[in-house]
Motif scaffolding. Structure first.
Motif, mmCIF file in Angstrom:
data_model
loop_
_atom_site.group_PDB
_atom_site.id
_atom_site.type_symbol
_atom_site.label_atom_id
_atom_site.label_comp_id
_atom_site.label_asym_id
_atom_site.label_seq_id
_atom_site.Cartn_x
_atom_site.Cartn_y
_atom_site.Cartn_z
ATOM 1 N N ALA A 51 0.840 -1.209 0.000
ATOM 2 C CA ALA A 51 0.000 0.000 0.000
ATOM 3 C C ALA A 51 0.868 1.250 0.000
ATOM 4 O O ALA A 51 0.584 2.216 -0.722
ATOM 5 N N GLU A 52 1.939 1.257 0.786
ATOM 6 C CA GLU A 52 2.840 2.415 0.815
ATOM 7 C C GLU A 52 3.559 2.585 -0.523
ATOM 8 O O GLU A 52 3.708 3.700 -1.015
ATOM 9 N N ASP A 53 3.996 1.461 -1.101
ATOM 10 C CA ASP A 53 4.659 1.528 -2.414
ATOM 11 C C ASP A 53 3.707 2.081 -3.472
ATOM 12 O O ASP A 53 4.091 2.900 -4.309
ATOM 13 N N ILE A 54 2.469 1.636 -3.426
ATOM 14 C CA ILE A 54 1.466 2.103 -4.395
ATOM 15 C C ILE A 54 1.209 3.597 -4.215
ATOM 16 O O ILE A 54 1.107 4.343 -5.195
ATOM 17 N N ALA A 55 1.116 4.046 -2.976
ATOM 18 C CA ALA A 55 0.897 5.477 -2.719
ATOM 19 C C ALA A 55 2.062 6.301 -3.257
ATOM 20 O O ALA A 55 1.849 7.361 -3.871
ATOM 21 N N GLN A 56 3.279 5.832 -3.052
ATOM 22 C CA GLN A 56 4.445 6.559 -3.575
ATOM 23 C C GLN A 56 4.420 6.594 -5.098
ATOM 24 O O GLN A 56 4.704 7.624 -5.707
ATOM 25 N N GLU A 57 4.057 5.457 -5.700
ATOM 26 C CA GLU A 57 3.971 5.413 -7.165
ATOM 27 C C GLU A 57 2.897 6.372 -7.677
ATOM 28 O O GLU A 57 3.089 7.053 -8.687
ATOM 29 N N ALA A 58 1.773 6.447 -6.984
ATOM 30 C CA ALA A 58 0.709 7.375 -7.393
ATOM 31 C C ALA A 58 1.202 8.818 -7.326
ATOM 32 O O ALA A 58 0.927 9.620 -8.233
ATOM 33 N N MET A 59 1.924 9.152 -6.279
ATOM 34 C CA MET A 59 2.440 10.515 -6.156
ATOM 35 C C MET A 59 3.488 10.799 -7.243
ATOM 36 O O MET A 59 3.508 11.891 -7.816
ATOM 37 N N LEU A 60 4.335 9.833 -7.549
ATOM 38 C CA LEU A 60 5.319 10.021 -8.630
ATOM 39 C C LEU A 60 4.624 10.270 -9.957
ATOM 40 O O LEU A 60 5.037 11.127 -10.748
ATOM 41 N N ARG A 61 3.552 9.522 -10.190
ATOM 42 C CA ARG A 61 2.796 9.725 -11.437
ATOM 43 C C ARG A 61 2.149 11.107 -11.464
ATOM 44 O O ARG A 61 2.031 11.712 -12.528
ATOM 45 N N LEU A 62 1.742 11.593 -10.300
ATOM 46 C CA LEU A 62 1.176 12.943 -10.232
ATOM 47 C C LEU A 62 2.226 13.972 -10.642
ATOM 48 O O LEU A 62 1.942 14.892 -11.398
ATOM 49 N N TRP A 63 3.475 13.787 -10.143
ATOM 50 C CA TRP A 63 4.532 14.747 -10.484
ATOM 51 C C TRP A 63 4.838 14.677 -11.973
ATOM 52 O O TRP A 63 5.112 15.701 -12.605
ATOM 53 N N ARG A 85 -6.382 3.381 -7.178
ATOM 54 C CA ARG A 85 -7.255 2.223 -7.385
ATOM 55 C C ARG A 85 -6.701 1.316 -8.479
ATOM 56 O O ARG A 85 -6.607 0.099 -8.317
ATOM 57 N N ASN A 86 -6.303 1.904 -9.594
ATOM 58 C CA ASN A 86 -5.776 1.104 -10.702
ATOM 59 C C ASN A 86 -4.487 0.387 -10.329
ATOM 60 O O ASN A 86 -4.284 -0.777 -10.689
ATOM 61 N N LEU A 87 -3.621 1.067 -9.593
ATOM 62 C CA LEU A 87 -2.366 0.424 -9.153
ATOM 63 C C LEU A 87 -2.662 -0.741 -8.206
ATOM 64 O O LEU A 87 -2.001 -1.791 -8.282
ATOM 65 N N CYS A 88 -3.632 -0.568 -7.327
ATOM 66 C CA CYS A 88 -4.005 -1.654 -6.405
ATOM 67 C C CYS A 88 -4.570 -2.851 -7.168
ATOM 68 O O CYS A 88 -4.220 -4.000 -6.886
ATOM 69 N N ILE A 89 -5.432 -2.577 -8.134
ATOM 70 C CA ILE A 89 -6.004 -3.662 -8.940
ATOM 71 C C ILE A 89 -4.900 -4.398 -9.692
ATOM 72 O O ILE A 89 -4.875 -5.627 -9.731
ATOM 73 N N ASP A 90 -3.965 -3.648 -10.259
ATOM 74 C CA ASP A 90 -2.840 -4.276 -10.960
ATOM 75 C C ASP A 90 -2.030 -5.158 -10.023
ATOM 76 O O ASP A 90 -1.636 -6.270 -10.375
ATOM 77 N N LYS A 91 -1.783 -4.665 -8.819
ATOM 78 C CA LYS A 91 -0.995 -5.425 -7.843
ATOM 79 C C LYS A 91 -1.721 -6.714 -7.449
ATOM 80 O O LYS A 91 -1.112 -7.774 -7.349
ATOM 81 N N LEU A 92 -3.032 -6.617 -7.219
ATOM 82 C CA LEU A 92 -3.805 -7.801 -6.856
ATOM 83 C C LEU A 92 -3.840 -8.814 -7.994
ATOM 84 O O LEU A 92 -3.738 -10.021 -7.754
ATOM 85 N N ARG A 93 -3.967 -8.359 -9.218
ATOM 86 C CA ARG A 93 -3.947 -9.269 -10.375
ATOM 87 C C ARG A 93 -2.589 -9.930 -10.500
ATOM 88 O O ARG A 93 -2.490 -11.118 -10.771
ATOM 89 N N GLN A 94 -1.559 -9.152 -10.324
ATOM 90 C CA GLN A 94 -0.198 -9.663 -10.396
ATOM 91 C C GLN A 94 0.011 -10.756 -9.361
ATOM 92 O O GLN A 94 0.552 -11.811 -9.660
ATOM 93 N N ARG A 95 -0.435 -10.501 -8.149
ATOM 94 C CA ARG A 95 -0.281 -11.462 -7.056
ATOM 95 C C ARG A 95 -1.082 -12.729 -7.358
ATOM 96 O O ARG A 95 -0.616 -13.828 -7.132
#
Length: 190
Positions: A51-63, A85-95
């Motif tokens: 969840a923390e990694d996804i949040a950081q990735e979302a913020m990087l994409r914002l920048w 939401r999309n990053l979380c869905i991707d992570k769950l599918r990946q897992r």
């Protein structure tokens, strides 16, 4: 540009400022939204670290989108929730797909061929020994120890008292023990 940014500035204004090279605007956006994005991701994905990694990735994409940001088209928060939401869905599918290789094969709970053969031999020996018991003892032992019935129920079936059932099963077990004693080693019971 001053180190402290006016808290009344809109997210759109902060995005424009960041796109123009103001790192303090990025810090302010992070302070405003990173905690919310992490909390949202934690609700969607079981792993705290993910969840923390996804949040950081979302913020990087914002920048990364700051230069192309068009104020008034979408809210920053809406955009962040959608990306998270999309990053979380991707992570769950990946897992879901990658973890299948890490799942151990289920253990085969069925007995081995050797165990089945030994069990068949033991059942055959037991049936042979049971056939040598007097009829009432054979019935009492079979109902009690093979069929799992209680003594009162057996007493009703045999139309005898519970004490008589106890006596019949005790004598039948002793006789079975004697009959099977000579075959213990052969049957792997020693």
């Amino acid at each position: 540009m001053p180190l402290d940014i006016d808290a009344t500035l809109s997210d759109d204004a902060l995005m424009v400022m960041f796109a123009n090279g103001d790192p303090v605007a990025a810090r302010e956006l992070s302070l405003r939204h990173l905690g919310t994005v992490v909390a949202f991701a934690k609700r969607l994905i079981p792993s705290h670290a993910d969840a923390e990694d996804i949040a950081q990735e979302a913020m990087l994409r914002l920048w990364k989108t700051a230069r192309d940001w068009r104020p008034g088209e979408a809210k920053v928060t809406t955009w962040l929730y959608r990306v998270t939401r999309n990053l979380c869905i991707d992570k769950l599918r990946q897992r879901k797909f990658s973890d299948i290789d890490q799942i151990a094969e289920p253990a085969d709970e069925s007995p081995s061929v050797q165990a089945r053969l030994e069990n068949n031999d033991r059942m055959s020996a037991l049936n042979q020994a049971l056939s040598e018991l007097p009829e009432r003892q054979r019935i009492a032992v079979t109902l009690r120890h093979i069929e799992g019935l209680g003594n009162p129920e057996i007493a009703e079936i045999l139309e005898v008292s519970v004490e008589a059932v106890e006596s019949l099963t005790a004598r039948g077990k002793r006789m079975l023990t004697t009959l099977l004693e000579t075959r213990k080693k052969e049957l792997g019971l020693s």
